[in-house]
Design a protein around this motif. Structure first.
Motif, PDB file in Angstrom:
ATOM      1  N   SER A 143      -6.846  -3.272   1.155  1.00  0.00           N
ATOM      2  CA  SER A 143      -6.889  -4.381   2.136  1.00  0.00           C
ATOM      3  C   SER A 143      -5.842  -5.162   2.359  1.00  0.00           C
ATOM      4  N   SER A 144      -4.544  -4.759   1.923  1.00  0.00           N
ATOM      5  CA  SER A 144      -3.540  -5.645   2.165  1.00  0.00           C
ATOM      6  C   SER A 144      -2.236  -4.704   2.302  1.00  0.00           C
ATOM      7  N   ARG A 145      -1.207  -5.471   2.939  1.00  0.00           N
ATOM      8  CA  ARG A 145       0.071  -4.606   3.043  1.00  0.00           C
ATOM      9  C   ARG A 145       0.738  -4.130   1.812  1.00  0.00           C
ATOM     10  N   THR A 146       0.460  -5.126   0.871  1.00  0.00           N
ATOM     11  CA  THR A 146       1.291  -4.801  -0.528  1.00  0.00           C
ATOM     12  C   THR A 146       0.582  -3.782  -1.084  1.00  0.00           C
ATOM     13  N   GLU A 147      -0.902  -3.569  -1.027  1.00  0.00           N
ATOM     14  CA  GLU A 147      -1.627  -2.393  -1.478  1.00  0.00           C
ATOM     15  C   GLU A 147      -1.257  -1.272  -1.147  1.00  0.00           C
ATOM     16  N   ALA A 148      -1.059  -1.222   0.311  1.00  0.00           N
ATOM     17  CA  ALA A 148      -0.833  -0.163   1.029  1.00  0.00           C
ATOM     18  C   ALA A 148       0.432   0.554   0.656  1.00  0.00           C
ATOM     19  N   VAL A 149       1.517  -0.547   0.398  1.00  0.00           N
ATOM     20  CA  VAL A 149       2.748   0.149   0.216  1.00  0.00           C
ATOM     21  C   VAL A 149       2.744   0.653  -1.399  1.00  0.00           C
TER      22      VAL A 149
END
Length: 63
Positions: free
Chosen positions: A46-52
């Motif tokens: 659900s977030s950019r950081t999590e995706a990375v």
């Protein structure tokens, strides 16, 4: 994930914002948002950081 989504994810991992990603890939910011939405859904994040973080863990991108 598509090659373009992996490319966008890699740029996300480099710290680029939507506008910079769009400019680098010669696409609209709307298209970047579309790719990000698809990436978030495919990685179940659900977030950019999590995706990375998930992208690195899965070996999709290198930091």
């Amino acid at each position: 994930m598509t090659p373009r989504e992996i490319e966008v994810l890699g740029m996300l991992g480099s710290g680029l914002g939507n506008k910079a990603i769009a400019k680098h890939l010669h696409i609209s910011e709307h298209t970047v948002k579309f790719h990000l939405s698809s990436i978030f859904q495919k990685l179940s994040v659900s977030s950019r950081t999590e995706a990375v973080a998930v992208g690195v863990r899965l070996g999709l991108i290198m930091l």
